[in-house]
Motif scaffolding. Structure first.
Motif, mmCIF file in Angstrom:
data_model
loop_
_atom_site.group_PDB
_atom_site.id
_atom_site.type_symbol
_atom_site.label_atom_id
_atom_site.label_comp_id
_atom_site.label_asym_id
_atom_site.label_seq_id
_atom_site.Cartn_x
_atom_site.Cartn_y
_atom_site.Cartn_z
ATOM 1 N N PHE A 79 0.813 -1.210 0.000
ATOM 2 C CA PHE A 79 0.000 0.000 0.000
ATOM 3 C C PHE A 79 0.849 1.265 0.000
ATOM 4 O O PHE A 79 0.459 2.285 -0.536
ATOM 5 N N ILE A 80 2.020 1.203 0.591
ATOM 6 C CA ILE A 80 2.857 2.387 0.798
ATOM 7 C C ILE A 80 3.586 2.866 -0.473
ATOM 8 O O ILE A 80 3.603 4.063 -0.749
ATOM 9 N N PRO A 81 4.200 1.987 -1.299
ATOM 10 C CA PRO A 81 5.010 2.469 -2.443
ATOM 11 C C PRO A 81 4.318 3.438 -3.399
ATOM 12 O O PRO A 81 4.975 4.373 -3.870
ATOM 13 N N PRO A 82 3.030 3.290 -3.715
ATOM 14 C CA PRO A 82 2.430 4.278 -4.631
ATOM 15 C C PRO A 82 2.411 5.702 -4.092
ATOM 16 O O PRO A 82 2.270 6.658 -4.850
ATOM 17 N N PHE A 83 2.588 5.848 -2.787
ATOM 18 C CA PHE A 83 2.579 7.181 -2.197
ATOM 19 C C PHE A 83 3.931 7.896 -2.335
ATOM 20 O O PHE A 83 3.998 9.105 -2.168
ATOM 21 N N VAL A 84 5.005 7.167 -2.621
ATOM 22 C CA VAL A 84 6.341 7.771 -2.675
ATOM 23 C C VAL A 84 6.429 8.894 -3.710
ATOM 24 O O VAL A 84 6.851 10.010 -3.378
ATOM 25 N N PRO A 85 6.025 8.688 -4.975
ATOM 26 C CA PRO A 85 6.095 9.812 -5.927
ATOM 27 C C PRO A 85 5.155 10.952 -5.544
ATOM 28 O O PRO A 85 5.469 12.122 -5.768
ATOM 29 N N LEU A 86 4.028 10.595 -4.953
ATOM 30 C CA LEU A 86 3.081 11.626 -4.526
ATOM 31 C C LEU A 86 3.693 12.501 -3.432
ATOM 32 O O LEU A 86 3.524 13.723 -3.435
ATOM 33 N N PHE A 87 4.448 11.898 -2.529
ATOM 34 C CA PHE A 87 5.086 12.672 -1.465
ATOM 35 C C PHE A 87 6.147 13.611 -2.020
ATOM 36 O O PHE A 87 6.377 14.689 -1.473
ATOM 37 N N ALA A 88 6.813 13.229 -3.101
ATOM 38 C CA ALA A 88 7.771 14.141 -3.757
ATOM 39 C C ALA A 88 7.027 15.363 -4.290
ATOM 40 O O ALA A 88 7.502 16.496 -4.164
ATOM 41 N N VAL A 89 5.848 15.151 -4.858
ATOM 42 C CA VAL A 89 5.015 16.268 -5.336
ATOM 43 C C VAL A 89 4.559 17.120 -4.154
ATOM 44 O O VAL A 89 4.521 18.347 -4.233
ATOM 45 N N PHE A 90 4.236 16.471 -3.043
ATOM 46 C CA PHE A 90 3.817 17.210 -1.844
ATOM 47 C C PHE A 90 4.947 18.126 -1.360
ATOM 48 O O PHE A 90 4.695 19.269 -0.973
ATOM 49 N N LEU A 91 6.195 17.625 -1.370
ATOM 50 C CA LEU A 91 7.325 18.466 -0.948
ATOM 51 C C LEU A 91 7.464 19.690 -1.848
ATOM 52 O O LEU A 91 7.743 20.791 -1.371
ATOM 53 N N ALA A 92 7.258 19.504 -3.135
ATOM 54 C CA ALA A 92 7.294 20.643 -4.065
ATOM 55 C C ALA A 92 6.155 21.612 -3.758
ATOM 56 O O ALA A 92 6.331 22.832 -3.830
ATOM 57 N N THR A 93 5.003 21.076 -3.379
ATOM 58 C CA THR A 93 3.859 21.913 -3.011
ATOM 59 C C THR A 93 4.168 22.717 -1.751
ATOM 60 O O THR A 93 3.833 23.898 -1.672
ATOM 61 N N PHE A 94 4.814 22.088 -0.785
ATOM 62 C CA PHE A 94 5.196 22.802 0.438
ATOM 63 C C PHE A 94 6.113 23.969 0.103
ATOM 64 O O PHE A 94 5.975 25.063 0.641
ATOM 65 N N HIS A 95 7.055 23.715 -0.800
ATOM 66 C CA HIS A 95 7.981 24.776 -1.205
ATOM 67 C C HIS A 95 7.234 25.892 -1.938
ATOM 68 O O HIS A 95 7.460 27.078 -1.682
ATOM 69 N N ALA A 96 6.338 25.496 -2.838
ATOM 70 C CA ALA A 96 5.593 26.481 -3.638
ATOM 71 C C ALA A 96 4.673 27.339 -2.771
ATOM 72 O O ALA A 96 4.431 28.508 -3.099
ATOM 73 N N THR A 97 4.165 26.793 -1.684
ATOM 74 C CA THR A 97 3.270 27.559 -0.812
ATOM 75 C C THR A 97 4.035 28.314 0.274
ATOM 76 O O THR A 97 3.421 28.926 1.139
ATOM 77 N N GLY A 98 5.363 28.285 0.210
ATOM 78 C CA GLY A 98 6.175 29.093 1.112
ATOM 79 C C GLY A 98 6.379 28.520 2.505
ATOM 80 O O GLY A 98 6.755 29.247 3.423
ATOM 81 N N LEU A 99 6.173 27.217 2.667
ATOM 82 C CA LEU A 99 6.317 26.634 4.007
ATOM 83 C C LEU A 99 7.762 26.468 4.452
ATOM 84 O O LEU A 99 8.017 26.093 5.586
ATOM 85 N N TYR A 100 8.722 26.752 3.571
ATOM 86 C CA TYR A 100 10.131 26.694 3.948
ATOM 87 C C TYR A 100 10.724 28.087 4.161
ATOM 88 O O TYR A 100 11.926 28.226 4.339
ATOM 89 N N GLU A 101 9.893 29.104 4.142
ATOM 90 C CA GLU A 101 10.358 30.471 4.369
ATOM 91 C C GLU A 101 10.268 30.796 5.859
ATOM 92 O O GLU A 101 9.214 30.623 6.478
#
Length: 170
Positions: A55-77
């Motif tokens: 169940f877990i492996p299909p989420f791995v690429p999605l989590f990479a997209v989530f990290l990009a989303t976090f960056h795009a929404t300014g959560l690393y500022e």
């Protein structure tokens, strides 16, 4: 010269103690850990049997997209982390975007994955964003950020500098 049109230019000097990896890499690694912990928590709470069914492996690429989303929404500022209201707003925007991206991801890949983890996706996104709020506040404490300790370099004419010194002593 040091002034532009009679205005004073102020430059902030960043302290050397805040290294690049503390401000970018560590928060991202913490977020990735939080995402997997949230997914495991949602699976254990709802259907523990899924842990043995890949169940877990299909989420791995999605989590990479989530990290990009976090960056795009300014959560690393750092300024967003400092401002609690802005942080909550950023987390809400990020959570909504992650949920929508996750739904699209599983909708388009359904023929290949044969799964639609709607409830697990919602639980994972909600749990992760609540944990990320705590993680961001911990980062703020760990970096020991304080506006009062920032060093400023003021480039001004001598009369402006005298005025600044007088107004500071008041």
């Amino acid at each position: 010269g040091p002034t532009q049109n009679g205005r004073i230019r102020v430059c902030m000097l960043r302290p050397f103690s805040r290294l690049w990896f503390v401000r970018t890499l560590i928060p991202a690694l913490g977020d990735l850990t939080i995402l997997f912990a949230a997914l495991l928590t949602s699976v254990v709470l709802r259907e523990p049997i899924l842990l043995h069914k890949g169940f877990i492996p299909p989420f791995v690429p999605l989590f990479a997209v989530f990290l990009a989303t976090f960056h795009a929404t300014g959560l690393y500022e750092l300024r967003r982390v400092r401002d609690f209201v802005s942080l909550i707003g950023g987390l809400l925007v990020s959570g909504t975007a992650c949920w929508m991206l996750g739904m699209c991801y599983f909708y388009f890949l359904f023929p290949y994955l044969a799964m639609t983890p709607k409830t697990h996706l919602v639980l994972t996104v909600v749990l992760a964003h609540v944990a990320m709020l705590a993680w961001r506040r911990a980062i703020l404490i760990m970096t020991d950020f304080s506006l009062m300790r920032l060093r400023l370099l003021v480039l001004a004419s001598s009369e402006h500098l005298t005025h600044l010194r007088l107004s500071q002593s008041l």
